[in-house]
Design an enzyme around this catalytic site. Sequence first.
Site, PDB file in Angstrom:
ATOM      1  N   MET A  25      83.771 190.818  78.743  1.00  0.00           N
ATOM      2  CA  MET A  25      83.025 192.091  78.791  1.00  0.00           C
ATOM      3  C   MET A  25      83.302 193.061  80.141  1.00  0.00           C
ATOM      4  O   MET A  25      82.552 193.886  80.571  1.00  0.00           O
ATOM      5  CB  MET A  25      81.361 191.760  78.839  1.00  0.00           C
ATOM      6  CG  MET A  25      81.106 191.324  77.637  1.00  0.00           C
ATOM      7  SD  MET A  25      79.265 191.511  77.107  1.00  0.00           S
ATOM      8  CE  MET A  25      78.475 190.957  78.478  1.00  0.00           C
TER       9      MET A  25
ATOM     10  N   ASN B 109      84.301 193.719  84.173  1.00  0.00           N
ATOM     11  CA  ASN B 109      83.747 193.672  85.691  1.00  0.00           C
ATOM     12  C   ASN B 109      83.878 192.110  86.002  1.00  0.00           C
ATOM     13  O   ASN B 109      83.339 191.484  86.478  1.00  0.00           O
ATOM     14  CB  ASN B 109      82.032 193.546  85.590  1.00  0.00           C
ATOM     15  CG  ASN B 109      81.354 193.554  86.715  1.00  0.00           C
ATOM     16  OD1 ASN B 109      82.148 194.111  87.912  1.00  0.00           O
ATOM     17  ND2 ASN B 109      80.192 193.169  87.009  1.00  0.00           N
TER      18      ASN B 109
ATOM     19  N   HIS C 261      86.688 184.730  85.726  1.00  0.00           N
ATOM     20  CA  HIS C 261      87.391 185.154  84.619  1.00  0.00           C
ATOM     21  C   HIS C 261      88.957 185.015  84.879  1.00  0.00           C
ATOM     22  O   HIS C 261      89.733 184.430  84.097  1.00  0.00           O
ATOM     23  CB  HIS C 261      87.070 186.628  84.327  1.00  0.00           C
ATOM     24  CG  HIS C 261      85.695 186.951  84.121  1.00  0.00           C
ATOM     25  ND1 HIS C 261      84.994 187.881  84.871  1.00  0.00           N
ATOM     26  CD2 HIS C 261      85.209 186.970  82.991  1.00  0.00           C
ATOM     27  CE1 HIS C 261      83.835 188.057  84.217  1.00  0.00           C
ATOM     28  NE2 HIS C 261      83.866 187.270  83.088  1.00  0.00           N
TER      29      HIS C 261
ATOM     30  N   LYS D 244      80.337 177.837  82.110  1.00  0.00           N
ATOM     31  CA  LYS D 244      78.819 178.409  82.435  1.00  0.00           C
ATOM     32  C   LYS D 244      77.830 178.805  81.274  1.00  0.00           C
ATOM     33  O   LYS D 244      76.667 178.661  81.513  1.00  0.00           O
ATOM     34  CB  LYS D 244      79.041 179.707  83.533  1.00  0.00           C
ATOM     35  CG  LYS D 244      77.902 180.068  84.228  1.00  0.00           C
ATOM     36  CD  LYS D 244      77.984 181.148  85.041  1.00  0.00           C
ATOM     37  CE  LYS D 244      78.068 182.603  84.349  1.00  0.00           C
ATOM     38  NZ  LYS D 244      76.841 183.215  83.803  1.00  0.00           N
ATOM     39  N   ASP D 245      78.568 179.388  80.297  1.00  0.00           N
ATOM     40  CA  ASP D 245      77.879 179.933  79.032  1.00  0.00           C
ATOM     41  C   ASP D 245      78.027 178.729  78.208  1.00  0.00           C
ATOM     42  O   ASP D 245      78.385 178.681  77.000  1.00  0.00           O
ATOM     43  CB  ASP D 245      78.357 181.283  78.579  1.00  0.00           C
ATOM     44  CG  ASP D 245      78.222 182.225  79.470  1.00  0.00           C
ATOM     45  OD1 ASP D 245      76.865 182.679  79.768  1.00  0.00           O
ATOM     46  OD2 ASP D 245      79.132 182.787  80.073  1.00  0.00           O
TER      47      ASP D 245
ATOM     48  N   VAL E  54      83.404 178.365  87.728  1.00  0.00           N
ATOM     49  CA  VAL E  54      83.709 178.648  89.025  1.00  0.00           C
ATOM     50  C   VAL E  54      82.270 179.076  89.981  1.00  0.00           C
ATOM     51  O   VAL E  54      81.809 179.979  89.558  1.00  0.00           O
ATOM     52  CB  VAL E  54      84.856 179.665  89.044  1.00  0.00           C
ATOM     53  CG1 VAL E  54      85.219 180.119  90.614  1.00  0.00           C
ATOM     54  CG2 VAL E  54      86.151 179.564  88.431  1.00  0.00           C
TER      55      VAL E  54
ATOM     56  N   LEU F  20      79.635 181.775  89.668  1.00  0.00           N
ATOM     57  CA  LEU F  20      80.105 183.247  89.453  1.00  0.00           C
ATOM     58  C   LEU F  20      79.502 183.929  88.317  1.00  0.00           C
ATOM     59  O   LEU F  20      79.662 183.347  87.017  1.00  0.00           O
ATOM     60  CB  LEU F  20      81.445 183.505  89.704  1.00  0.00           C
ATOM     61  CG  LEU F  20      82.220 182.954  90.983  1.00  0.00           C
ATOM     62  CD1 LEU F  20      83.697 183.255  91.072  1.00  0.00           C
ATOM     63  CD2 LEU F  20      81.294 183.519  92.391  1.00  0.00           C
TER      64      LEU F  20
END
Length: 286
Positions: free
Chosen positions: A30, A32, A37, A151-152, A178, A186
């Site tokens: 998404m 940013n 990423h 993380k998700d 990370v 993050l």
Amino acid sequence: MNTVKTVRELRAAVARARSEGKRIGFVPTMGNLHSGHIALITKATQRVDFVVASIFVNPLQFGAGEDLDKYPRTLAADQEKLLEAGCDLLFAPTVEEMYPDGMAGQTRVSVPQLSEGLCGASRPGHFEGVATVVSKLFNMVQPDLAIFGQKDFQQLAVIRALVHDLNMPIQIIGEPTVRAADGLALSSRNGFLSEEERAVAPVVYRTLSSIAESIKQGERDFPALIQAQRQQLEAAGLRPDYLEIRHALTLRPATAEDRDLVILVAAFLGTTRLIDNLHLNLDTPA
């Protein structure tokens, strides 16, 4: 690196790469972008010949009162980071390109059971929005593999099920979270934290680590363990949405006999919702 904004341009660029015998990797985001990423992009460059990233803030996965409007849009900076990381193609569509007939009548993709509870309980419709946009993106790109962050964790489980159940020939890779030096995962939303909140935020990961250590030491009264650690979060000034121990594959509530566990948390710090998790397989040597 080329940037395209239409499905037609995207498919043409991917077709050219395929005609040259290249394997296609895909990293949907998404925007940013942060180091987490970029780690996904780096992993993709190691596994395939042609890396596609997407940047699309998907309205379908945001509920009423959530942060859709204030979600950061940083396309120029993101393009620089992707270029430096070795990305070959960026797909940055508009909402109108992704949903040309509007969203009200858009066909939806739903993954039951795995979408329920945890983030699915507090964000109704969120995973339906995720599953729908990811299905569309997978059909547009048709990658050989796609890479997501762990993380998700619930989202990753939903996407794995989606690909399996709909017979999509795509390998799904989950990359470790990370973290900042102090343990904070993050996240694009970390930028919403005030300086004081940022100083408190690492307690989230410390809580997960404390629970994991207790389990490794033989603690099996999960409800008592969760209750004690939930109080620690509250004492630090957070408002827990959930703190749970689940079976890592099925995401059902864990039992004392389970060996493959995941500890998951979502908590508000001020107005910012932080999520994190820690995977713990008791059959894997430390």
